[in-house]
Design an enzyme around this catalytic site. Structure first.
Site, PDB file in Angstrom:
ATOM      1  N   HIS A 178       0.834  -1.203   0.000  1.00  0.00           N
ATOM      2  CA  HIS A 178       0.000   0.000   0.000  1.00  0.00           C
ATOM      3  C   HIS A 178       0.880   1.269   0.000  1.00  0.00           C
ATOM      4  O   HIS A 178       0.598   2.226  -0.730  1.00  0.00           O
ATOM      5  CB  HIS A 178      -0.928  -0.015   1.218  1.00  0.00           C
ATOM      6  CG  HIS A 178      -1.765   1.217   1.344  1.00  0.00           C
ATOM      7  ND1 HIS A 178      -2.799   1.508   0.481  1.00  0.00           N
ATOM      8  CD2 HIS A 178      -1.711   2.244   2.225  1.00  0.00           C
ATOM      9  CE1 HIS A 178      -3.349   2.667   0.831  1.00  0.00           C
ATOM     10  NE2 HIS A 178      -2.714   3.138   1.878  1.00  0.00           N
ATOM     11  N   HIS A 183       1.173   5.028  -2.130  1.00  0.00           N
ATOM     12  CA  HIS A 183       1.456   6.413  -1.721  1.00  0.00           C
ATOM     13  C   HIS A 183       2.730   7.046  -2.272  1.00  0.00           C
ATOM     14  O   HIS A 183       2.734   8.210  -2.662  1.00  0.00           O
ATOM     15  CB  HIS A 183       1.581   6.469  -0.185  1.00  0.00           C
ATOM     16  CG  HIS A 183       0.264   6.401   0.527  1.00  0.00           C
ATOM     17  ND1 HIS A 183      -0.625   7.450   0.544  1.00  0.00           N
ATOM     18  CD2 HIS A 183      -0.317   5.412   1.244  1.00  0.00           C
ATOM     19  CE1 HIS A 183      -1.697   7.102   1.256  1.00  0.00           C
ATOM     20  NE2 HIS A 183      -1.538   5.861   1.692  1.00  0.00           N
ATOM     21  N   GLU A 223      -6.020   9.129  -0.686  1.00  0.00           N
ATOM     22  CA  GLU A 223      -6.392   7.711  -0.758  1.00  0.00           C
ATOM     23  C   GLU A 223      -7.219   7.363  -2.002  1.00  0.00           C
ATOM     24  O   GLU A 223      -7.005   6.325  -2.607  1.00  0.00           O
ATOM     25  CB  GLU A 223      -7.174   7.285   0.497  1.00  0.00           C
ATOM     26  CG  GLU A 223      -6.361   7.289   1.784  1.00  0.00           C
ATOM     27  CD  GLU A 223      -5.255   6.225   1.833  1.00  0.00           C
ATOM     28  OE1 GLU A 223      -5.200   5.347   0.940  1.00  0.00           O
ATOM     29  OE2 GLU A 223      -4.440   6.291   2.772  1.00  0.00           O
ATOM     30  N   SER A 242      -3.462   0.722  -5.070  1.00  0.00           N
ATOM     31  CA  SER A 242      -2.900  -0.467  -4.428  1.00  0.00           C
ATOM     32  C   SER A 242      -3.940  -1.569  -4.244  1.00  0.00           C
ATOM     33  O   SER A 242      -3.701  -2.527  -3.524  1.00  0.00           O
ATOM     34  CB  SER A 242      -2.281  -0.094  -3.074  1.00  0.00           C
ATOM     35  OG  SER A 242      -3.285   0.346  -2.175  1.00  0.00           O
TER      36      SER A 242
HETATM   37 FE   LIG Z   1      -3.022   4.971   2.903  1.00  0.00          FE
END
Ligand SMILES: [Fe+2]
Length: 301
Positions: A178, A183, A223, A242
């Protein structure tokens, strides 16, 4: 009787971009968080004692980082590398179709490949050159204000362990997939890096209500954000990039994709556990940065 009053006008709070040097950083050992490093009962690895021990060991490296300030590279096992390769390859195909072109280039620039799990230390070296952002290892999900406040120093707290091998497509907590597929690439974008820093500034001075709003802004951008690109819509949010399920769902018919409106975003509730029914599309990262700057500046008024 008249009392003498002194009227003072506080100068308006303004934020500007600034570089953060090592000297500006608070001590990592002073980070105080509650309930860090909990592995919940619904985690696919909750009953796998070997997995738990391994996750605890990698988490201990993050704890030692807080004392020493030095990132320890993780010697990932062949099984952990297999989990990475499976997820990274599946996502790579979807990214070619749905990810923002900036993200695709950034992933390459950072040396994030489908071959092996990248180390925070190597990504840090490149990030430092590009935008001065840096990654600091953390052993789990932390509370919102603490997490977001570190962005104000251009620091993102990042886990190092990887999800359980029984369900490679799913993790209920952040993991290295993730973080580094979701990110980290976007922090190489100067506008996105500044925008993230502004959220961090906001978190440090926000009232509880404003913090809740900031949480929503973070959710629908960092996000689950989408961006316009040459008349098309692309994904840049980490929760989308992700996750195979979220990414395909985001471009499907059941999702309403709306033009980004900051006021609407900060008042829109979301659920952690369901697929997102509404997503917001920013015209550009520069626009996202400027709208966020104005919003955060309003905190000080
Ligand atoms: Fe996150």
């Amino acid at each position: 009787m008249l009392t003498e009053t002194v009227s003072t006008v506080d100068p308006a709070f303004t934020i500007s971009n600034y570089a953060v040097t090592d000297a500006d950083l608070p001590e990592f050992r002073d980070m105080k968080f509650e309930n860090i490093n909990e592995l919940h009962i619904d985690h696919p690895g909750a009953n796998d004692m070997e997995y738990r021990a391994r996750r605890d060991y990698i988490a201990s490296l993050s704890k030692s980082f807080r004392e020493t300030g030095v990132i320890t590279d993780v010697d990932y096992s062949p099984r952990e590398q297999r989990v990475w390769r499976y997820v990274a390859e599946e996502l790579e195909d979807l990214h070619q179709k749905y990810a923002s072109p900036f993200y695709l280039k950034a992933k390459k620039d950072l040396g994030i490949t489908t071959e092996r799990i990248p180390q925070l230390s190597e990504m840090n070296r490149r990030l430092k050159e590009l935008t001065g952002f840096r990654l600091a290892p953390i052993e789990g999900l932390v509370e919102t204000r603490g997490f977001l406040s570190w962005l104000s120093y251009r620091v993102m707290l990042s886990t190092q362990y990887i999800r359980h091998h029984s369900q490679p497509a799913y993790t209920p907590e952040p993991d290295i997939v993730h973080e580094s597929i979701g990110h980290i690439p976007m922090f190489t974008n100067p506008n996105f890096a500044d925008f993230s820093q502004f959220i961090g500034h906001g978190a440090r001075i926000a009232s509880d209500k404003q913090l809740e709003e900031l949480g929503r802004l973070y959710w629908f951008t960092v996000e689950f954000g989408m961006v316009e690109h040459e008349g098309d819509i692309k994904a840049y949010g980490a929760g989308l990039l992700s996750s195979f399920g979220e990414l395909e769902h985001a471009f499907g018919d059941e999702v309403i994709r709306k033009p980004f409106d900051l006021e609407e975003v900060i008042n829109t509730d979301y659920s952690y556990s369901d697929m997102q029914p509404v997503l917001f599309v920013v015209p550009s990262y520069a626009e996202l940065k400027e709208q966020t700057r104005k919003y955060i500046e309003s905190f000080g008024k």
